[in-house]
Scaffold this active site. Structure first.
Site, PDB file in Angstrom:
ATOM      1  N   HIS A  85       0.837  -1.204   0.000  1.00 39.33           N
ATOM      2  CA  HIS A  85       0.000   0.000   0.000  1.00 39.33           C
ATOM      3  C   HIS A  85       0.877   1.262   0.000  1.00 39.33           C
ATOM      4  CE1 HIS A  85      -3.806   2.125   1.217  1.00 39.33           C
ATOM      5  NE2 HIS A  85      -2.922   3.005   1.661  1.00 39.33           N
ATOM      6  N   GLU A  86       1.787   1.322   0.939  1.00 40.58           N
ATOM      7  CA  GLU A  86       2.641   2.519   1.026  1.00 40.58           C
ATOM      8  C   GLU A  86       3.570   2.620  -0.181  1.00 40.58           C
ATOM      9  OE1 GLU A  86       1.568   4.550   3.003  1.00 40.58           O
ATOM     10  OE2 GLU A  86       0.487   3.278   4.417  1.00 40.58           O
TER      11      GLU A  86
ATOM     12  N   GLU B   2      -4.798   7.524  -3.427  1.00 40.93           N
ATOM     13  CA  GLU B   2      -5.282   6.276  -2.833  1.00 40.93           C
ATOM     14  C   GLU B   2      -5.489   5.200  -3.899  1.00 40.93           C
ATOM     15  OE1 GLU B   2      -5.215   6.203   0.332  1.00 40.93           O
ATOM     16  OE2 GLU B   2      -6.274   4.355   0.859  1.00 40.93           O
TER      17      GLU B   2
END
Lengths: 498, 498
Positions: free
Chosen positions: A262-263, A292
């Protein structure tokens, strides 16, 4: 180059560098800083913020920007930079420093009150603080010329160009189609290899796997680093220094792996904006929703795909030989995609996540348009939660006191999570076509092809295109929930035999 | 409080906070920053430096300070703050930004040239760069009104109040008495348990020992942290955030232990300046010599004492059970105090160290007063090295190209190392009397008594007293090499049976 424009860029560069320094102060606070230094750090941060504010509101800078707004000789790119700087100036000039300070102070107290209220299960301990934040944010919207529609103002802060009407168009199908899907899925009992979670997954091995996957995704080690923080996040101090953080739970290697992916998605966006845009207003992400979409793409669409486990299970075994003994790609795919309605948004799966978000959006918008009184908000939360997620709220700490955002005066932020989820699915469908099948690419461990497609179609533009333009140019359509439904219905039909 | 004085303190506080932010940028660069971010970091650092310079040279600030200089109603403490701020202003105003930039740029190139010259063993690759740095530093001295005595100007930068005459008084006895002692010691063959260094000392265990000793010394974990860096250092971002770094060699636990004790000595000084002085001009160390006296006190006088090993060997065994098997306090005491003439200053023992320093001082001073031409400096280095340390320089990379400081335009810095060594011995003699015997205190593991004596007699004053006053008040004497000779002659007579 127009000499006024060159002067403008030089002045902005100093502001951008100061903002990077401010980001370092925050990163260090979350990862390294000794606990007793909090008040020193607060003062250092406010010193930098004050410097930035002074430079943005400097009449000479505003004069330059206003002059350039009238300059017909600017290129499109130059025009974007001037327009974005104008947004910063307006916000800084229109919102008085005293209001910024009152908001910041009120949020500090509200955050403490929220923690106490949640521990005590007593909304009344938080209610007046939340009311004050709402009132101050309304005051801010008035300053910004949005007195009659405060929510639109906050939305524009996080997702420039997005309107409430647009959210209605996008969220209505989610409200209609997700709750029945959730009911259907939760009726099915699946056999999962849950013994998996009783193993010990050492932090060092998890870190090794995270670093390995980061290399595979193309996060350059010489321009980034991975650390530990209580709440995982990604931040950047310029295009050659992106910091990612994860946390480790020794009974669950998925949490750090998916936090890292995700990061990394966020990091790749920041790392791959066109270098020529560095330290200009256009040199950052266009919106939180698009940001996002990048993290969701990598975390869910890539990382939680069956192809991912088919490709990377042998690599995972290098780190967790014993723990993965006897498990195949199908087992891990099933474990990593377990759908389970819970009260906690941040732990929600792909199917239920959006309903957590829409519930919060419905309530915060109603609080600002006056259709919901704060005293009625806890009951409304519970009513919507049951309607959306087929689960009764058992206690208020799992209800309206669950999430941290409102205690920090973050309104208009939640919708961007759902926008990102939908945009990720839509980008994935386009990428799938362009690269000859995402599953094939992932199975062949050619993640660079995905990264390059995202860089070419999203990252490199920074703010040169609006979020809507990015999506339209990359996918041929405006943001549309159909790609999300098509992705999720197919995936979970397979997983749950619907 | 005088309202002008309050206004002055508020303005200075912002400058101090910016300086703390600048220190964080440097710390992060040495410990965390990804390698490719160097040029971003340089620009961030220069942005902060420019802000600080603008605030110090702001005519309104200078006006406040100049007004306060005439104000007879100020207290002694207030007067010190105003005087120290005036020093900062003068330096910032008198030295043009263009010269600061030329110096910084020349140093960057000189550092690269020095690395190449050292690798190639060819002084000519570095010579012109060094000449440029000398010329620019002379220019700087002219700006500061020291045109006729540039070296005095640099000395005052690092050791305010110290003169060349003072250095002559202090260094002459060292030049006379240390070389014969070194010759005497190096004639003696000692039996050392050298097998010690063939063990593997894990980094984790070394870190554990360093943290344990830091706790014993009273470095608070909630106001400090310990990290890894190529060149160990200590820095502070306010009185509640002091960062120390060490490096680990797995065949030698002394290096990290003594680095930690050394940096802890610096850290305790910064941590224990009176809190009321925080973010004022008086709220920092009075001089580099006094700072170095604190690190030497802990590293050498405490950490390399026989009592230390008598007290802490059982604790060291908790970290290195196998490696310390069969060794007693006397063995470790002998190992930790081995005297061995080498070419490398930073690795020198207590006896030879000062001669490395004085050699560098002799040469740099002669370069600035014109008595030595740069082309003759390498030969002069070799001549002095043999005279001072009884060893022939084998190659120029072990000669004039050995040390990094000159390539960074650091002149007038070396003497502070020797001042610190002498001051440490003098403070130790006073502390010994005051606390009823240092050996007893160390043997009983009451290190807090030492720290408290140092805080009471040195740390807390910050810049309220001059370095000379600190020493006189703490020891009843001005700086005097006798305490150093007495310490070193007694210790090494015992160790080497002289």
């Amino acid at each position: 180059m127009n000499p006024q424009y060159a002067e403008f860029l030089a002045a902005y560069r100093v502001i951008a560098r100061l903002a990077e320094v401010g980001a370092l102060l925050s990163w260090d606070q979350e990862t390294c800083m000794p606990p007793n230094a909090v008040s020193d750090r607060a003062e250092q941060g406010s010193t930098i913020a004050t410097e930035i504010h002074a430079k943005i509101t400097d009449p000479a800078f505003a004069g330059l920007v206003n002059g350039l707004l009238q300059d017909a000789s600017l290129s499109d790119e130059e025009r974007v930079n001037v327009r974005e700087a104008k947004r910063d100036i307006d916000k800084a000039i229109n919102v008085p420093v005293s209001l910024v300070e009152r908001l910041s102070q009120a949020a500090t107290f509200a955050h403490e009150a929220w923690k106490k209220a949640r521990a005590a299960g007593d909304f009344s301990l938080f209610k007046d603080h939340l009311q004050l934040l709402i009132d101050l944010k309304k005051e801010e919207a008035v300053c910004m010329g949005h007195g009659n529609r405060p929510y639109a103002c906050f939305l524009d802060d996080h997702e420039p160009g997005c309107t409430e009407a647009e959210l209605d168009r996008l969220f209505t199908p989610l409200r209609e189609r997700l709750p029945p899907l959730i009911r259907e899925i939760t009726r099915v009992k699946r056999r999962l290899r849950k013994g998996f979670y009783s193993h010990d997954f050492s932090e060092a091995a998890q870190k090794g796997l995270c670093e390995y996957i980061s290399d595979e995704m193309g996060v350059p080690r010489d321009r980034s680093r991975l650390d530990t923080a209580v709440h995982p996040f990604s931040t950047s101090f310029g295009q050659n220094d992106v910091r990612r953080t994860v946390r480790y739970k020794t009974n669950n290697p998925f949490e750090s792996l998916y936090s890292a992916m995700h990061e990394n998605g966020h990091a790749l966006y920041d790392l791959n904006i066109a270098p020529a845009l560095a330290q200009t207003p256009a040199g950052s992400a266009i919106s939180l929703g698009i940001h996002e979409s990048q993290s969701r793409f990598w975390e869910n669409i890539v990382g939680r795909s069956r192809a991912f486990f088919e490709a990377y299970l042998p690599d995972m075994r290098r780190f967790f030989k014993k723990q993965l003994n006897g498990l195949g790609p199908a087992d891990l795919y099933a474990l990593a995609n377990e759908v389970k309605v819970s009260y906690i948004r941040t732990e929600a799966d792909e199917v239920t996540y959006n309903m957590h978000v829409i519930l919060r959006y419905d309530i915060e918008r109603a609080l600002f348009d006056g259709s919901l009184a704060l005293k009625d908000a806890p009951a409304e939360w519970n009513r919507l939660f049951e309607q959306y997620l087929s689960l009764k709220v058992d206690r208020i700490s799992n209800g309206i006191l669950q999430d941290v955002h409102w205690s920090g005066a973050s309104f208009g932020y939640f919708p961007t999570y759902a926008l990102g989820t939908m945009a990720a699915a839509q980008l994935a469908a386009a990428c799938d076509k362009a690269c000859g099948g995402l599953d094939t690419v992932i199975r062949e461990k050619r993640l660079a092809a995905i990264r390059e497609w995202l860089t070419g179609n999203v990252h490199r533009f920074g703010r040169l295109k609006t979020a809507a333009q990015v999506l339209r140019d990359a996918t041929g359509d405006s943001l549309n929930p159909e790609a999300f439904f098509s992705y999720i219905e197919k995936k979970y039909a397979g997983l749950y035999g619907l």
